[in-house]
Design an enzyme around this catalytic site. Structure first.
Site, PDB file in Angstrom:
ATOM      1  N   THR A  76       0.850  -1.201   0.000  1.00 15.51           N
ATOM      2  CA  THR A  76       0.000   0.000   0.000  1.00 15.51           C
ATOM      3  C   THR A  76       0.878   1.241   0.000  1.00 15.51           C
ATOM      4  O   THR A  76       1.983   1.218   0.545  1.00 15.51           O
ATOM      5  CB  THR A  76      -0.929   0.044   1.245  1.00 15.51           C
ATOM      6  OG1 THR A  76      -1.661   1.278   1.237  1.00 15.51           O
ATOM      7  CG2 THR A  76      -0.173  -0.066   2.551  1.00 15.51           C
TER       8      THR A  76
ATOM      9  N   ASN B  15      -0.302   3.903   1.360  1.00 16.71           N
ATOM     10  CA  ASN B  15      -0.916   4.691   2.425  1.00 16.71           C
ATOM     11  C   ASN B  15      -0.370   4.263   3.798  1.00 16.71           C
ATOM     12  O   ASN B  15      -0.692   3.178   4.294  1.00 16.71           O
ATOM     13  CB  ASN B  15      -2.442   4.496   2.344  1.00 16.71           C
ATOM     14  CG  ASN B  15      -3.187   5.346   3.338  1.00 16.71           C
ATOM     15  OD1 ASN B  15      -2.770   5.513   4.472  1.00 16.71           O
ATOM     16  ND2 ASN B  15      -4.321   5.876   2.901  1.00 16.71           N
TER      17      ASN B  15
ATOM     18  N   LYS C 127      -2.925   3.230   6.562  1.00 16.98           N
ATOM     19  CA  LYS C 127      -3.460   1.880   6.407  1.00 16.98           C
ATOM     20  C   LYS C 127      -2.433   0.848   6.873  1.00 16.98           C
ATOM     21  O   LYS C 127      -2.765  -0.129   7.546  1.00 16.98           O
ATOM     22  CB  LYS C 127      -3.834   1.631   4.937  1.00 16.98           C
ATOM     23  CG  LYS C 127      -5.122   2.294   4.537  1.00 16.98           C
ATOM     24  CD  LYS C 127      -5.392   2.285   3.043  1.00 16.98           C
ATOM     25  CE  LYS C 127      -5.288   0.939   2.386  1.00 16.98           C
ATOM     26  NZ  LYS C 127      -5.836   0.963   1.002  1.00 16.98           N
TER      27      LYS C 127
ATOM     28  N   GLU D 249      -4.961   1.329 -10.231  1.00 17.18           N
ATOM     29  CA  GLU D 249      -6.321   0.937  -9.824  1.00 17.18           C
ATOM     30  C   GLU D 249      -7.259   1.303 -10.961  1.00 17.18           C
ATOM     31  O   GLU D 249      -7.266   2.439 -11.411  1.00 17.18           O
ATOM     32  CB  GLU D 249      -6.726   1.681  -8.542  1.00 17.18           C
ATOM     33  CG  GLU D 249      -6.058   1.132  -7.301  1.00 17.18           C
ATOM     34  CD  GLU D 249      -6.552   1.794  -6.010  1.00 17.18           C
ATOM     35  OE1 GLU D 249      -7.492   2.606  -6.055  1.00 17.18           O
ATOM     36  OE2 GLU D 249      -5.967   1.487  -4.957  1.00 17.18           O
TER      37      GLU D 249
ATOM     38  N   ASP E  53      -8.348  -2.379  -0.499  1.00 14.88           N
ATOM     39  CA  ASP E  53      -8.965  -1.187  -1.073  1.00 14.88           C
ATOM     40  C   ASP E  53     -10.192  -0.873  -0.231  1.00 14.88           C
ATOM     41  O   ASP E  53     -11.012  -1.761   0.019  1.00 14.88           O
ATOM     42  CB  ASP E  53      -9.354  -1.451  -2.530  1.00 14.88           C
ATOM     43  CG  ASP E  53      -9.490  -0.158  -3.304  1.00 14.88           C
ATOM     44  OD1 ASP E  53      -8.859   0.843  -2.902  1.00 14.88           O
ATOM     45  OD2 ASP E  53     -10.233  -0.121  -4.297  1.00 14.88           O
TER      46      ASP E  53
ATOM     47  N   ASP F  87     -11.950   9.899   8.327  1.00 15.32           N
ATOM     48  CA  ASP F  87     -12.134   9.597   9.754  1.00 15.32           C
ATOM     49  C   ASP F  87     -12.916  10.679  10.523  1.00 15.32           C
ATOM     50  O   ASP F  87     -13.733  10.345  11.381  1.00 15.32           O
ATOM     51  CB  ASP F  87     -10.784   9.348  10.448  1.00 15.32           C
ATOM     52  CG  ASP F  87     -10.301   7.912  10.255  1.00 15.32           C
ATOM     53  OD1 ASP F  87     -11.038   7.110   9.655  1.00 15.32           O
ATOM     54  OD2 ASP F  87      -9.181   7.597  10.710  1.00 15.32           O
TER      55      ASP F  87
ATOM     56  N   LYS G 105     -10.597   2.881  17.176  1.00 17.08           N
ATOM     57  CA  LYS G 105     -11.080   2.653  15.809  1.00 17.08           C
ATOM     58  C   LYS G 105     -10.715   1.237  15.357  1.00 17.08           C
ATOM     59  O   LYS G 105     -11.511   0.542  14.735  1.00 17.08           O
ATOM     60  CB  LYS G 105     -10.455   3.685  14.858  1.00 17.08           C
ATOM     61  CG  LYS G 105     -10.734   3.395  13.398  1.00 17.08           C
ATOM     62  CD  LYS G 105      -9.937   4.290  12.453  1.00 17.08           C
ATOM     63  CE  LYS G 105     -10.155   3.887  11.002  1.00 17.08           C
ATOM     64  NZ  LYS G 105      -9.276   4.574  10.063  1.00 17.08           N
TER      65      LYS G 105
ATOM     66  N   HIS H 209     -13.975  -1.114   9.684  1.00 20.09           N
ATOM     67  CA  HIS H 209     -14.129  -1.929   8.475  1.00 20.09           C
ATOM     68  C   HIS H 209     -12.836  -2.694   8.187  1.00 20.09           C
ATOM     69  O   HIS H 209     -12.853  -3.865   7.830  1.00 20.09           O
ATOM     70  CB  HIS H 209     -14.498  -1.033   7.285  1.00 20.09           C
ATOM     71  CG  HIS H 209     -13.565   0.122   7.083  1.00 20.09           C
ATOM     72  ND1 HIS H 209     -13.430   1.141   8.002  1.00 20.09           N
ATOM     73  CD2 HIS H 209     -12.675   0.406   6.089  1.00 20.09           C
ATOM     74  CE1 HIS H 209     -12.530   2.001   7.565  1.00 20.09           C
ATOM     75  NE2 HIS H 209     -12.049   1.592   6.413  1.00 20.09           N
ATOM     76  N   ARG H 210     -11.714  -2.019   8.385  1.00 20.18           N
ATOM     77  CA  ARG H 210     -10.407  -2.657   8.127  1.00 20.18           C
ATOM     78  C   ARG H 210     -10.193  -3.813   9.108  1.00 20.18           C
ATOM     79  O   ARG H 210      -9.733  -4.888   8.727  1.00 20.18           O
ATOM     80  CB  ARG H 210      -9.304  -1.592   8.260  1.00 20.18           C
ATOM     81  CG  ARG H 210      -7.904  -2.063   7.926  1.00 20.18           C
ATOM     82  CD  ARG H 210      -6.994  -0.917   7.527  1.00 20.18           C
ATOM     83  NE  ARG H 210      -7.461  -0.262   6.321  1.00 20.18           N
ATOM     84  CZ  ARG H 210      -8.018   0.951   6.280  1.00 20.18           C
ATOM     85  NH1 ARG H 210      -8.124   1.679   7.375  1.00 20.18           N
ATOM     86  NH2 ARG H 210      -8.448   1.443   5.137  1.00 20.18           N
TER      87      ARG H 210
HETATM   88  P1  ITT Z   1      -3.491   2.260  -1.562  1.00 20.98           P
HETATM   89  O1  ITT Z   1      -4.516   2.049  -2.664  1.00 20.98           O
HETATM   90  O2  ITT Z   1      -2.101   2.502  -2.073  1.00 20.98           O
HETATM   91  O3  ITT Z   1      -3.539   1.148  -0.552  1.00 20.98           O
HETATM   92  P2  ITT Z   1      -5.150   4.586  -0.914  1.00 20.98           P
HETATM   93  O4  ITT Z   1      -4.924   5.756  -0.027  1.00 20.98           O
HETATM   94  O5  ITT Z   1      -5.460   4.837  -2.349  1.00 20.98           O
HETATM   95  O6  ITT Z   1      -3.900   3.596  -0.755  1.00 20.98           O
HETATM   96  P3  ITT Z   1      -7.747   3.274  -0.679  1.00 20.98           P
HETATM   97  O7  ITT Z   1      -7.900   3.313  -2.147  1.00 20.98           O
HETATM   98  O8  ITT Z   1      -8.015   1.989   0.026  1.00 20.98           O
HETATM   99  O9  ITT Z   1      -6.293   3.742  -0.238  1.00 20.98           O
HETATM  100  O10 ITT Z   1      -8.665   4.330   0.035  1.00 20.98           O
HETATM  101  C1  ITT Z   1      -9.357   5.312  -0.643  1.00 20.98           C
HETATM  102  C2  ITT Z   1      -9.479   6.531   0.213  1.00 20.98           C
HETATM  103  O11 ITT Z   1     -10.543   6.341   1.152  1.00 20.98           O
HETATM  104  C3  ITT Z   1      -8.257   6.883   1.030  1.00 20.98           C
HETATM  105  O12 ITT Z   1      -7.343   7.635   0.306  1.00 20.98           O
HETATM  106  C4  ITT Z   1      -8.867   7.662   2.172  1.00 20.98           C
HETATM  107  O13 ITT Z   1      -9.075   9.003   1.802  1.00 20.98           O
HETATM  108  C5  ITT Z   1     -10.210   6.970   2.362  1.00 20.98           C
HETATM  109  N1  ITT Z   1     -10.110   5.931   3.399  1.00 20.98           N
HETATM  110  C6  ITT Z   1      -9.887   4.604   3.248  1.00 20.98           C
HETATM  111  N2  ITT Z   1      -9.854   3.962   4.433  1.00 20.98           N
HETATM  112  C7  ITT Z   1     -10.075   4.914   5.368  1.00 20.98           C
HETATM  113  C8  ITT Z   1     -10.153   4.929   6.772  1.00 20.98           C
HETATM  114  O14 ITT Z   1      -9.972   3.839   7.497  1.00 20.98           O
HETATM  115  N3  ITT Z   1     -10.388   6.093   7.373  1.00 20.98           N
HETATM  116  C9  ITT Z   1     -10.561   7.230   6.674  1.00 20.98           C
HETATM  117  N4  ITT Z   1     -10.490   7.323   5.361  1.00 20.98           N
HETATM  118  C10 ITT Z   1     -10.247   6.178   4.701  1.00 20.98           C
END
Ligand code: ITT
Length: 187
Positions: A7, A9, A12, A36, A65, A144, A164, A169-170
């Protein structure tokens, strides 16, 4: 056991490491951005991305995701959560929801796993129902500050701090992953 989490992020990565640690699973963060596709479901997005990551990262690894689906907006932003957060952000969502009384929403997480070399990719997902706050509350990343999960005492994810990770969900999706790997998250 040890597993790679691919990832870009860091939030995450941190959450997953903390959650899986209590199941005796050590997470190695692979900071890699992968393509993606645009699709209507997170499962489709994950399946496509898994193909790309396979062969580039050593197994076992997983990707995840996540997306926030708002009932009154027919599931928007859903699979487009990343783009929507980067563009209109939390203030934009709050504005779209102005005067809307149905504030129900769901946060969903889909994990794609390749458990070993030459093994078939596996996709699993889980979500948490909740609602959109009237205004951002607390300090946290992404959505969040505006998502109030069911079972969180009316607090936003951002106001819950570490708690949290006990109901998110995670967390729920990672419980499925741990189960698949024969481990159990205890905390
Ligand atoms: P990767 O795809 O590289 O893992 P990303 O930031 O693009 O990283 P996602 O596509 O899974 O991650 O998430 C989409 C967006 O949704 C993310 O950028 C956040 O803004 C939001 N998001 C996802 N999970 C979240 C959480 O637990 N809390 C708050 N916002 C979240």
């Amino acid at each position: 056991m040890r597993i790679r989490f691919v990832t870009s992020n860091e939030h995450k990565a941190e959450e997953a490491a903390e959650i899986l640690r209590s199941g005796g699973i050590e997470v190695e963060w692979v900071d890699l951005e992968y393509p993606e596709i645009q699709a209507d479901s997170l499962e489709e997005v994950v399946s496509f991305s898994l193909e790309w990551v396979s062969g580039r990262v050593e197994t076992p690894f997983f990707i995840e995701d996540a997306g926030m689906f708002i009932d009154a907006l027919s599931g928007f932003p859903g699979p487009y959560s990343s783009y929507v957060f980067r563009t209109i952000g939390n203030q934009g969502i709050i504005r779209l929801m102005e005067g809307v009384s149905n504030r129900r929403a769901k946060f969903y997480s889909v994990i794609g796993l390749v458990a070993g070399r030459g093994m078939k990719a596996e996709v699993m997902g889980a979500g948490v129902p909740g609602r959109i706050a009237e205004r951002p509350r607390g300090i946290g990343w992404g959505f969040d500050p505006i998502f109030i999960p069911e079972g969180g005492g009316g607090l936003t994810y951002a106001e819950m701090g570490r708690r949290k990770n006990e109901i998110s969900h995670r967390r729920r999706a990672l419980e499925l992953l741990a189960d698949r790997l024969g481990a159990k998250i205890v905390k």
